[in-house]
Design an enzyme around this catalytic site. Sequence first.
Site: not given
Length: 244
Positions: A119, A124, A127, A167
Amino acid sequence: MSNASSDSSQADGISGRGSSPPGRVEASFILYGVGTALAVIGGHRFYRRVLCRIPTSLDIPRQDYRRRYLCGKVTSVGDGDNFRLYHLPGGIFAGWGWLRKVPEVNQFRQLKNQTIHVRLCGVDAPERAHFGKPAQPFGDDALEWLRSYILGRRVYVKPLHMDQYNRTVSKVKVLKWNGYRDVSAEMIKAGMGTVYEAKMGAEYDGNEALYRKYEKRAKNKKKGMWTIPPKKRMSPREYKNKYS
């Protein structure tokens, strides 16, 4: 009789000069044993440190976190901010690519238990649609950007910590024409993600201020997700909070 005695004395003298004292022989054996043991221990440590392949995130030694980079091939990219890494310890010098087979890309099922789930730290991405939740704008764009940037490439991964999904949150570098690039930073520059905003588990490897600088620049230039009007725009963190 005198000659025989003299000859015997000379022979004994020659024999005495040709042999080592018992103490010296014992010391030699001890030194040899210690040297052999150290060589075995050193060889084992070298193997574990340099040549031993790490199959999954759960197999990364704790002492390696924040201290070393793992070299490997990106075999699949499943989302805008994470991917699968096939560890290639020792690189070409260990025979990868000419004596040892390097797997092809997009074989997730076959390589699931042979790859490290990585990750990206500090970023970020929007989504994608999953678990009945709608997709965010630029969710698929972020995925395609990351695929085009690292899929099939050899990258260097610095493990920082393990998250709740097992992750490995990591700093990732890839070699491009202009040198080694920080993948998280490049993604933020392209407007394909925001600086990671969660209060728990945030990792930046000392680059938070730099990442925020790149985010501000991308926002001012209206790159990627920043083309969406502010009233209609939702950050990945706001999206997660809304649908959690």
